[in-house]
Design an enzyme around this catalytic site. Structure first.
Site, PDB file in Angstrom:
ATOM      1  N   VAL A   1      -2.892   6.449  -6.797  1.00 25.95           N
ATOM      2  CA  VAL A   1      -2.072   5.345  -6.276  1.00 25.95           C
ATOM      3  C   VAL A   1      -1.281   5.810  -5.055  1.00 25.95           C
ATOM      4  CG1 VAL A   1      -0.336   3.608  -6.895  1.00 25.95           C
ATOM      5  CG2 VAL A   1      -1.803   4.572  -8.657  1.00 25.95           C
ATOM      6  N   VAL A   2      -1.139   4.912  -4.080  1.00 22.51           N
ATOM      7  CA  VAL A   2      -0.341   5.202  -2.890  1.00 22.51           C
ATOM      8  C   VAL A   2       0.880   4.281  -2.895  1.00 22.51           C
ATOM      9  CG1 VAL A   2      -0.352   5.470  -0.392  1.00 22.51           C
ATOM     10  CG2 VAL A   2      -2.504   5.646  -1.663  1.00 22.51           C
TER      11      VAL A   2
ATOM     12  N   ILE B   1       1.385   0.378  -2.434  1.00 19.98           N
ATOM     13  CA  ILE B   1       0.712  -0.221  -1.273  1.00 19.98           C
ATOM     14  C   ILE B   1      -0.800  -0.122  -1.347  1.00 19.98           C
ATOM     15  CG2 ILE B   1       2.550  -0.169   0.440  1.00 19.98           C
ATOM     16  CD1 ILE B   1       1.536   2.542   1.385  1.00 19.98           C
ATOM     17  N   GLY B   2      -1.316   0.632  -2.294  1.00 15.29           N
ATOM     18  CA  GLY B   2      -2.769   0.698  -2.347  1.00 15.29           C
ATOM     19  C   GLY B   2      -3.254   1.659  -3.395  1.00 15.29           C
ATOM     20  N   GLU B   3      -4.574   1.635  -3.568  1.00 17.34           N
ATOM     21  CA  GLU B   3      -5.202   2.547  -4.508  1.00 17.34           C
ATOM     22  C   GLU B   3      -6.318   3.239  -3.760  1.00 17.34           C
ATOM     23  OE1 GLU B   3      -5.885  -0.382  -7.461  1.00 17.34           O
ATOM     24  OE2 GLU B   3      -3.982   0.023  -8.448  1.00 17.34           O
ATOM     25  N   GLY B   4      -6.102   4.498  -3.451  1.00 21.00           N
ATOM     26  CA  GLY B   4      -7.072   5.232  -2.652  1.00 21.00           C
ATOM     27  C   GLY B   4      -8.112   5.903  -3.526  1.00 21.00           C
ATOM     28  N   THR B   5      -8.863   6.789  -2.912  1.00 25.59           N
ATOM     29  CA  THR B   5      -9.925   7.505  -3.623  1.00 25.59           C
ATOM     30  C   THR B   5      -9.348   8.343  -4.753  1.00 25.59           C
ATOM     31  OG1 THR B   5     -11.064   7.641  -1.505  1.00 25.59           O
ATOM     32  CG2 THR B   5     -11.898   9.048  -3.249  1.00 25.59           C
TER      33      THR B   5
ATOM     34  N   ASP C   1     -15.426  12.350   3.863  1.00 23.94           N
ATOM     35  CA  ASP C   1     -15.368  10.961   3.389  1.00 23.94           C
ATOM     36  C   ASP C   1     -14.710  10.063   4.442  1.00 23.94           C
ATOM     37  OD1 ASP C   1     -15.803   8.906   1.519  1.00 23.94           O
ATOM     38  OD2 ASP C   1     -13.836   9.178   0.604  1.00 23.94           O
TER      39      ASP C   1
END
EC number: 2.7.11.22
Length: 294
Positions: free
Chosen positions: A17-18, A10-14, A127
């Site tokens: 991978v999520v 579902i995403g690529e965070g800091t 952050d």
């Protein structure tokens, strides 16, 4: 890891991978963060494990709950409750949001509740940005994600997909190289987010550290020893910085009522010792018409 089945990325965070995933035991949908470690060959640092374990103790309605930590084959997976909407997506998809001052006030109040709770446990975020403020669609509750991860893993300059980590919400003491910053850095970020909710655009959208500082100084005025004692001793302060005068914040956020402006200006003070605390902000007159205290 057998307990969790990945459904989709579902995403690529800091930090990595999520995934949207399913807990096989309970059938619950969860968010699975795979932490990418800089020194992959050395495995997970014990300091990171210690920091993360402490975060499991943090329980508050305005914080995304860390449910489990899975440590396997030099990898670290963090299991969080699943929420698919963040404040950035919400603002981008709701152009009318800026007109709903009541909703903005409720969101801001909840963000500050979550931060005050974390600060009372001596945990910083470092952050904060609209992308890690998640919204529960069913209750309109705002929940802070990624609290405490900066201390465990550091904040990389770029994400692992080489996106630059945004500087728009970063406090001036961090930008000036201070090594001894504390809870006021999160309050600064909240002020930036508050202004962005009102204006529907970021307050200080810098594209480099120096550009970020200068965008701040053009509004707050360039600091000196009178306005911020000790500032000239910070590692990245330069006496050659242009000397801008301070502007009236009301010119930057024209649609904000006077009590809101007063609160905003007390979150955006350059000198961190003069910045309002999260707890103090909750008691500000701007929130006097909010009845519940989470």
């Amino acid at each position: 890891m057998e307990q969790y089945e990945k459904v989709e990325k579902i995403g690529e965070g800091t930090y990595g991978v999520v995934y949207k995933a399913r807990d096989r035991a309970t059938n619950e949908t969860i968010a699975l963060k795979k932490i990418r470690l800089e020194q992959e060959d050395e495995g997970v640092p014990s300091t990171a494990i210690r920091e993360i374990s402490l975060l499991k103790e943090m329980q508050h309605r305005n914080i995304v709950r860390l449910q489990d930590v899975v440590h396997s084959e030099k990898r670290l997976y963090l299991v969080f409750e699943y929420l698919d909407l963040d404040l950035k997506k919400f603002m981008d998809s709701s152009p009318e949001f800026a007109k709903d001052q009541r909703q903005i006030k409720m969101f801001l109040y909840q963000i500050l509740c979550g931060i005050a709770y974390c600060h009372s446990h001596r945990v910083l975020h470092r952050d904060l940005k609209p992308q890690n403020l998640l919204i529960d669609r069913s209750s309109n509750a705002v929940k802070l994600a990624d609290f405490g991860l900066a201390r465990a893993f550091g904040i990389p300059v770029r994400t692992f997909t080489h996106e630059v980590v945004t500087l728009w919400y970063r406090a001036p003491e961090i930008l000036l190289g201070s090594r001894h910053y504390s809870t006021p850095v999160d309050v600064w970020s909240v002020g930036c987010i508050f202004a962005e909710m009102i204006n529907q655009r970021p307050l200080f959208p810098g594209d480099s550290e120096i550009d970020e500082l200068f965008k701040i100084f053009r509004i707050t005025g360039t600091p000196n020893e009178e306005t911020w004692p000790g500032v000239t001793s910070l590692p990245d302060f330069k006496s050659a910085f242009p000397k801008w005068p301070a502007k009236d914040l009301a010119t930057q956020v024209p649609n904000l009522e006077p009590a809101g402006l007063d609160l905003l200006s007390s979150t955006c003070r350059l000198d961190p010792t003069r910045r309002i605390t999260a707890r103090g902000a909750l008691e500000h007159e701007y929130f006097k018409d909010i009845k519940f205290v989470p």
